[in-house]
Design a protein around this motif. Sequence first.
Motif, mmCIF file in Angstrom:
data_model
loop_
_atom_site.group_PDB
_atom_site.id
_atom_site.type_symbol
_atom_site.label_atom_id
_atom_site.label_comp_id
_atom_site.label_asym_id
_atom_site.label_seq_id
_atom_site.Cartn_x
_atom_site.Cartn_y
_atom_site.Cartn_z
ATOM 1 N N GLY A 37 0.530 -1.536 0.086
ATOM 2 C CA GLY A 37 -0.579 0.175 0.395
ATOM 3 C C GLY A 37 0.594 1.386 0.484
ATOM 4 O O GLY A 37 0.074 2.411 -0.442
ATOM 5 N N SER A 112 -5.359 5.066 3.675
ATOM 6 C CA SER A 112 -5.690 4.903 2.099
ATOM 7 C C SER A 112 -7.019 4.175 1.854
ATOM 8 O O SER A 112 -7.140 3.098 2.413
ATOM 9 C CB SER A 112 -4.372 3.467 1.785
ATOM 10 O OG SER A 112 -5.062 2.598 0.851
ATOM 11 N N ILE A 114 -9.808 2.247 -0.627
ATOM 12 C CA ILE A 114 -9.783 0.897 -1.477
ATOM 13 C C ILE A 114 -11.017 1.417 -2.393
ATOM 14 O O ILE A 114 -11.251 1.930 -2.474
ATOM 15 C CB ILE A 114 -11.481 -0.375 -0.315
ATOM 16 C CG1 ILE A 114 -10.495 -0.309 0.810
ATOM 17 C CG2 ILE A 114 -11.044 -1.279 -1.202
ATOM 18 C CD1 ILE A 114 -10.734 -1.637 1.170
ATOM 19 N N SER A 150 -7.770 -4.346 3.371
ATOM 20 C CA SER A 150 -8.546 -4.534 2.625
ATOM 21 C C SER A 150 -9.150 -5.893 1.730
ATOM 22 O O SER A 150 -10.400 -5.766 1.907
ATOM 23 C CB SER A 150 -8.009 -3.898 1.081
ATOM 24 O OG SER A 150 -7.127 -4.576 0.136
ATOM 25 N N GLN A 195 -6.229 -2.301 -2.236
ATOM 26 C CA GLN A 195 -6.315 -0.631 -1.672
ATOM 27 C C GLN A 195 -5.834 0.618 -2.735
ATOM 28 O O GLN A 195 -4.988 -0.693 -4.213
ATOM 29 C CB GLN A 195 -4.726 -0.310 -0.840
ATOM 30 C CG GLN A 195 -4.610 -0.575 0.733
ATOM 31 C CD GLN A 195 -5.497 -0.646 1.516
ATOM 32 O OE1 GLN A 195 -5.478 0.476 0.862
ATOM 33 N NE2 GLN A 195 -5.439 -1.864 2.563
ATOM 34 N N ARG A 218 -10.587 3.138 4.895
ATOM 35 C CA ARG A 218 -9.357 3.585 4.721
ATOM 36 C C ARG A 218 -8.506 3.084 5.860
ATOM 37 O O ARG A 218 -8.533 2.596 7.412
ATOM 38 C CB ARG A 218 -9.410 5.609 5.157
ATOM 39 C CG ARG A 218 -9.883 6.579 3.989
ATOM 40 C CD ARG A 218 -10.256 7.649 4.353
ATOM 41 N NE ARG A 218 -10.075 8.402 2.810
ATOM 42 C CZ ARG A 218 -11.801 7.922 2.190
ATOM 43 N NH1 ARG A 218 -12.765 7.059 2.404
ATOM 44 N NH2 ARG A 218 -12.185 8.817 1.442
#
Length: 263
Positions: A37, A112, A114, A150, A195, A218
């Motif tokens: 990520g 981060s 998705i 994720s 991500q 996130r």
Amino acid sequence: MRPHHLKHSALAALTTVALAIGGAAPAADLHVVSSGGFAQAYKDLSGPYERSSGDKLVSAWGPSMGATRNAIPARLDRGEPIDVVIMVGDALDQLMAEGRLEPGSKVVLANSPIACAVRQGAARPDIGSVDGLRQAFLKAQRVAYSDSASGEYIKRQLLDKLGIRQQMEGKAAQIPATPVGEIIAHGEADFGCQQRSELKPVAGIDIVGLLPPEVQLRTQFSGAVVRGASQPERARALLRFLAAPDNAAAIEATGLEPVAAAH
């Protein structure tokens, strides 16, 4: 091409690095392992850091969790020489609680979101609403998601939130180690989510959008110094550099949401 702006955005942070490690100190190898990520942001900023510090970053990659050989916990189990880890915040906190990282060394770097993608040139589903996302999952022949943060969220929560767990049995798969974007680009899945920062560098796919706000997750990415690191002060200097507000634009360009930008 990403970032002609790197040269300018990093300048102030470079002074901090030089002061932190001391201009007269001899250069050293600094061993870093980053999960996917934050990997592109780290790659983009590694050159400016090396030029400013004189140190060489010896870089490796691996998931924050999971059972694959390259996963960060597995690397630590094997006793690999690692000074800095950059990974999902929750997984980092677990390693910190286990005493494997230096207390107080955690630095939050970015959040981060998705996103989802299809093969390049394929029809793009509208996932701007929860129902649109639901239909995109249901209409896909094969769906891929990761074995890290994720993917765990998709497997354990999102399919239930969308009410499609039963319908997705047999056609939704969690992919170990290989980036979801590569699975889509090679035609092994026609829809997938990961991500956004991990999808962006992959050629051969089109990112169709972020998960809708109602079901978005996130993930925090953070770095820390490994307990017993051979270069602890240089490791801390690298983390300060990555978190510097002047580098926020470079991080944002990779699809992440820099924490420094809010300061």
